[in-house]
Design an enzyme around this catalytic site. Structure first.
Site, PDB file in Angstrom:
ATOM      1  CD  GLU A 266      -2.361  -1.751   3.070  1.00  0.00           C
ATOM      2  OE1 GLU A 266      -1.771   0.044   3.684  1.00  0.00           O
ATOM      3  OE2 GLU A 266      -3.151  -2.776   3.155  1.00  0.00           O
TER       4      GLU A 266
ATOM      5  CE  LYS B 103       4.978   4.707   6.544  1.00  0.00           C
ATOM      6  NZ  LYS B 103       4.674   5.696   7.319  1.00  0.00           N
TER       7      LYS B 103
ATOM      8  CG  ASP C  94       3.137  12.484   5.497  1.00  0.00           C
ATOM      9  OD1 ASP C  94       3.511  12.313   6.660  1.00  0.00           O
ATOM     10  OD2 ASP C  94       4.011  12.889   4.717  1.00  0.00           O
TER      11      ASP C  94
ATOM     12  NE  ARG D 199       1.942   5.243  16.460  1.00  0.00           N
ATOM     13  CZ  ARG D 199       3.169   5.308  16.400  1.00  0.00           C
ATOM     14  NH1 ARG D 199       3.086   6.716  17.681  1.00  0.00           N
ATOM     15  NH2 ARG D 199       3.722   3.827  17.278  1.00  0.00           N
TER      16      ARG D 199
ATOM     17  CD  GLU E 210      -1.461   8.757   8.298  1.00  0.00           C
ATOM     18  OE1 GLU E 210      -1.471   6.906   8.821  1.00  0.00           O
ATOM     19  OE2 GLU E 210      -0.634   9.106   9.042  1.00  0.00           O
TER      20      GLU E 210
ATOM     21  CE1 TYR F 175      -2.572   2.331   9.168  1.00  0.00           C
ATOM     22  CE2 TYR F 175      -2.943   3.746   7.665  1.00  0.00           C
ATOM     23  CZ  TYR F 175      -3.127   3.311   8.830  1.00  0.00           C
ATOM     24  OH  TYR F 175      -2.287   3.806   9.886  1.00  0.00           O
TER      25      TYR F 175
ATOM     26  CE  LYS G 225       9.084   6.676   6.777  1.00  0.00           C
ATOM     27  NZ  LYS G 225       8.774   8.008   6.638  1.00  0.00           N
TER      28      LYS G 225
ATOM     29  CB  CYS H 220      26.730  38.922  21.725  1.00  0.00           C
ATOM     30  SG  CYS H 220      27.509  37.074  22.801  1.00  0.00           S
TER      31      CYS H 220
ATOM     32  CB  CYS I 194      28.341  38.538  26.600  1.00  0.00           C
ATOM     33  SG  CYS I 194      29.426  38.813  25.038  1.00  0.00           S
TER      34      CYS I 194
ATOM     35  CB  CYS J 197      30.883  37.935  20.240  1.00  0.00           C
ATOM     36  SG  CYS J 197      30.617  38.457  21.531  1.00  0.00           S
TER      37      CYS J 197
ATOM     38  CB  CYS K  71      31.731  35.324  24.858  1.00  0.00           C
ATOM     39  SG  CYS K  71      29.912  35.603  23.628  1.00  0.00           S
TER      40      CYS K  71
HETATM   41  S1  IVH Z   1       0.091   0.150   8.270  1.00  0.00           S
HETATM   42  C1  IVH Z   1       2.126  -0.802  13.064  1.00  0.00           C
HETATM   43  N1  IVH Z   1      -0.294   1.327   6.246  1.00  0.00           N
HETATM   44  O1  IVH Z   1       2.503   5.115   8.836  1.00  0.00           O
HETATM   45  C2  IVH Z   1       1.853  -0.137  12.209  1.00  0.00           C
HETATM   46  N2  IVH Z   1       0.078   2.363   8.277  1.00  0.00           N
HETATM   47  O2  IVH Z   1       4.999   3.720  10.737  1.00  0.00           O
HETATM   48  C3  IVH Z   1       0.572  -0.941  10.997  1.00  0.00           C
HETATM   49  N3  IVH Z   1       0.788   5.002   8.111  1.00  0.00           N
HETATM   50  O3  IVH Z   1       1.400   5.269  12.621  1.00  0.00           O
HETATM   51  C4  IVH Z   1       0.494   0.902  10.148  1.00  0.00           C
HETATM   52  N4  IVH Z   1       0.481   4.896   5.128  1.00  0.00           N
HETATM   53  O4  IVH Z   1      -0.001   6.530  10.604  1.00  0.00           O
HETATM   54  C5  IVH Z   1       0.429   1.051   7.539  1.00  0.00           C
HETATM   55  N5  IVH Z   1      -0.703   2.268   4.351  1.00  0.00           N
HETATM   56  C6  IVH Z   1      -0.299   1.988   5.698  1.00  0.00           C
HETATM   57  C7  IVH Z   1      -0.062   3.677   5.919  1.00  0.00           C
HETATM   58  C8  IVH Z   1       0.561   3.682   7.055  1.00  0.00           C
HETATM   59  C9  IVH Z   1       0.750   5.338   6.702  1.00  0.00           C
HETATM   60  C10 IVH Z   1       1.168   5.554   9.167  1.00  0.00           C
HETATM   61  C11 IVH Z   1       0.609   4.735  10.045  1.00  0.00           C
HETATM   62  C12 IVH Z   1       1.279   4.927  11.037  1.00  0.00           C
HETATM   63  C13 IVH Z   1       3.027   4.816  10.407  1.00  0.00           C
HETATM   64  C14 IVH Z   1       3.555   3.880  10.474  1.00  0.00           C
END
Ligand code: IVH
Length: 688
Positions: A114, A116, A118, A137, A174, A226, A313, A407, A410, A425, A431
């Site tokens: 999936e 990730k 943000d 969380r 998220e 998710y 990442k 500064c 001092c 300075c 100082c």
């Molecule tokens: S699964 C055990 N799936 O990433 C944690 N997390 O560092 C399982 N996040 O706190 C999380 N997209 O906020 C999962 N597709 C995704 C995600 C996701 C973003 C974030 C989530 C979590 C952090 C994990």
């Protein structure tokens, strides 16, 4: 209208409006006009106000907010909300796959990938199909109950669209602010002359914690789910839980993919690296999960994260955030460095809160103004830098950043040497960061290597008046140190804490101070902290002049005659020794028993030109010599010592613990690597 009729109508309107909401948000369809919808919603609001008992937990009026929460209740998560371990390289991902393979033995397995997202992680609890509680969380164990705010997220079902759901289940996902909403919000802010918001994630997270849910509603947040946790269902794979979430009417991003092998995972990663930039929200990587829930259980968890999942990442070398202020740091030489204080932002795997601004010219070059939205990048340096400013997003009344005149430590008026970019300075003597910085430099590993004395102890000793300069270190006694109570300020909270020096620490400190007397003279010279006299320059000076007396008495012409000593360095040395207090310091160091001369002449006096024309790089720790002695030996045989490996290097003389990057570079360039004993043989054989 009687209570009965009101209850009936409330029920009917709630069902009807929820149905239209479902069509609109889940199926992108409409059956009534916006006007009709709003009329019905208004009617429902009026009725609920008159007959609050009948207001249902899935009432669509929650979407528009109106609840004011003074404080959010802290609630314990039924199942801990863990985090994911991160990786930035495909090699590490392959290692992850290796670990899975090993742990699962013969079993075959599948991955589920999936994006990730943000935003901020949330947990939603449903009972009998109704959203009962939404919790942040928090620290993973406990979070804030922000149900009223969560109910304003239009794609989050208040009641799920399923006739017979499990009586209780938890959904995680998220919450985010769509980029389009974020941009529009910022445009409005800038138009009003307000400062723009830094990034969608912080905005989403800040919005969700607001006390007035009608403001949250106006923020138009969204969410992607998710994960689903349910004890009473026959779900056996992650894929099935995702499909169930979809079926129940939750918003699931259609970007997921089931993968049969790590290679398929790698293709997914590649495919989404740039495609993700077209998505309506920020994403910062992908999440790889083991699909089978049984296998997930088998793989288990570490203290913080599951062993069955990992986040890959994408490297973001650049990020956008907001300048919250500029602070100024005073170094040991009195040089003042401006530092940009930023709204925290993720950059290549770390949270960045500050960036160096170098000097006043840099602030001018960037045309930096208060609250500017800036671009930060991580180059080779550890400290990130600001590479640009979004002028179009600047508040109309924002003032330019003005460099300070006094500064910050001092209050002395700063000076700027003609032609130089840096402010200084001039209050060298009093100082505080200059005084402690000089001592911290002196004890550092490259100088006198008094490792047991840390910067905090130094500051404590200075504050107590026990030391005032480096020579005082050599007068410290066990009685003075043992049990000494030092006060320290916590740099973050500003609280003062007490710490006492234990017997063992006291004797360790005194031992390493005593040991430092054996350090070669070049380390001491470097440790004095004369401006522009770095480690290499100090070595050149010692090579050329041999002793402190010779250096102190050298004229400008004599100084610039030495290899690699330029005008700027020569002037700085003359200035340093022109000051009586510095000469007195040298006398005190000499009295303390420190070596103010090159190592014994036998070791360093020219022994011939056996190594003439050869360039060595010395790396690691040696058993028979210390590193400076090795270097002196090479030079005494006419060889050259360079600090980094290049095409001109003939030999790398490697001791223990040689750095891996040097080893790699030497191998790459085909430079011979020799050991300490090879070197000794080399000299001896050449002698013969
Ligand atoms: S699964 C055990 N799936 O990433 C944690 N997390 O560092 C399982 N996040 O706190 C999380 N997209 O906020 C999962 N597709 C995704 C995600 C996701 C973003 C974030 C989530 C979590 C952090 C994990």
């Amino acid at each position: 209208m009687d209570r009965f009729e009101a209850g009936e109508e409330i029920n009917q309107l709630t069902e009807e409006l929820n149905y239209h909401n479902y069509l609109y948000y889940q199926e992108s369809r409409t059956k009534i006009s916006d006007f009709e919808f709003d009329q019905k919603l208004k009617r429902l609001e009026e009725l609920e106000l008159q007959f609050p008992d009948f207001k249902r937990e899935d009432s669509p009026t929650f979407r528009v907010g109106g609840t004011i929460s003074k404080e959010f209740e802290t609630v314990r998560h039924k199942y801990r909300m863990l985090s994911l371990s991160n990786t930035y390289s495909t090699e590490e991902l392959e290692d992850f796959d290796g670990r899975i393979k090993k742990a699962l033995g013969e079993e075959s397995y599948e991955y589920f990938c999936e994006l990730k997202f943000d935003g901020l992680a949330m947990s939603f609890l449903y009972e009998n199909g109704i959203l009962k509680r939404a919790v942040t969380r928090g620290d993973g164990t406990k979070g804030d109950d922000i149900t009223a705010n969560a109910r304003t997220i239009r794609t989050l079902p208040l009641k799920i669209n399923e006739s017979n759901p499990p009586s209780e289940f938890e959904v995680r996902g998220e919450v985010f602010m769509p980029l389009e909403v974020f941009r529009a919000l910022n445009e409005q802010k800038v138009a009003k002359g307000e400062s723009p918001l830094a990034n969608p994630r912080n905005t989403a997270s800040g919005s969700m914690k607001m006390q007035d849910s009608s403001i949250v509603a106006a923020r138009k947040l969204d969410c992607f789910l998710y994960s689903m946790i349910s004890e009473s269902s026959d779900i056996s794979t992650h894929e099935q839980s995702i499909k169930t979430l979809e079926k129940y009417g939750f918003n699931v991003s259609m970007t997921y993919r089931k993968c049969k092998s790590i290679n398929e995972v790698l293709s997914y990663i590649q495919e989404w690296e740039f495609k993700r930039l077209d998505l309506p929200l920020d994403t910062d990587g992908i999440v790889v999960k083991i699909n089978s829930l049984e296998q997930q259980e088998k793989l288990g968890y570490t203290a913080k994260s599951p062993r069955w999942a990992i986040a890959y990442k994408y490297k973001t070398e650049s990020a956008t955030t907001r300048l919250t202020g500029v602070t100024y740091q005073v170094g040991r030489t009195g040089a003042v460095t401006p530092v940009a204080e930023l709204d925290p932002v993720q950059l290549a795997g770390t949270t960045v809160k500050r960036a160096s601004l170098h000097n006043a010219n840099e602030i001018q070059r960037l045309d930096l103004h208060q609250h500017d939205i800036v671009h930060v990048e991580k180059g080779g340096e550890i400290i990130p830098k600001i590479t640009g400013v979004e002028r179009s997003r600047r508040q109309s009344n924002a003032k330019p950043i003005q460099y300070i005149e006094r500064c910050p430590e001092c209050d002395t008026v700063l000076i700027r040497v003609e032609g130089e970019a840096v402010h200084y300075c001039p209050n060298e003597a009093n100082c505080p960061p200059q005084v402690s910085g000089r001592i911290e430099h002196f004890i550092s590993r490259n100088a006198m290597n008094i490792e047991t004395l840390g910067p905090r102890t130094i500051r404590g000793l200075l504050a107590k008046g026990i030391i005032s300069d480096i020579s005082d270190l050599y007068r410290l006694t066990f009685e003075e140190l043992n049990g000494l109570v030092l006060e320290e300020q916590d740099p973050i909270t500003g609280e003062t804490k007490k710490r006492s020096i234990k017997e063992k620490t006291a004797s360790n400190i005194l031992n390493s101070i005593e040991e430092s007397k054996k350090m070669p003279f070049s380390s001491l010279l470097f440790g004095l902290g004369i401006r522009y006299v770095g480690k290499t320059v100090a070595e050149r000076l010692v090579d050329h002049f041999g002793s402190m007396n010779a250096i102190m008495d050298a004229s400008y012409d004599e100084l610039v005659d030495a290899d690699e000593i330029g005008e700027r360095i020569a002037q700085s040395i003359i200035k340093f020794f022109d000051e009586e207090k510095n000469r007195q310091l040298v006398t005190r160091l000499s009295t303390a028993g420190l070596s103010l001369e090159r190592l014994s002449s036998a070791e360093t006096a020219p022994e011939g030109d056996l190594l003439a024309g050869l360039t060595f790089v010395v790396s690691g720790v040696f058993s028979q010599f210390d590193r400076d002695e090795v270097k002196a030996k090479i030079k005494s045989y006419g060889g050259k010592v360079a600090s980094s490996i290049s095409g001109n290097t003939n030999y790398v003389l490697a001791g223990d613990k040689m750095g891996p990057s040097k080893l790699e570079k030497a191998t790459q360039l085909g430079v011979s690597i020799i050991s300490e004993s090879d070197f000794i043989n080399m000299i001896n054989s050449r002698h013969a």
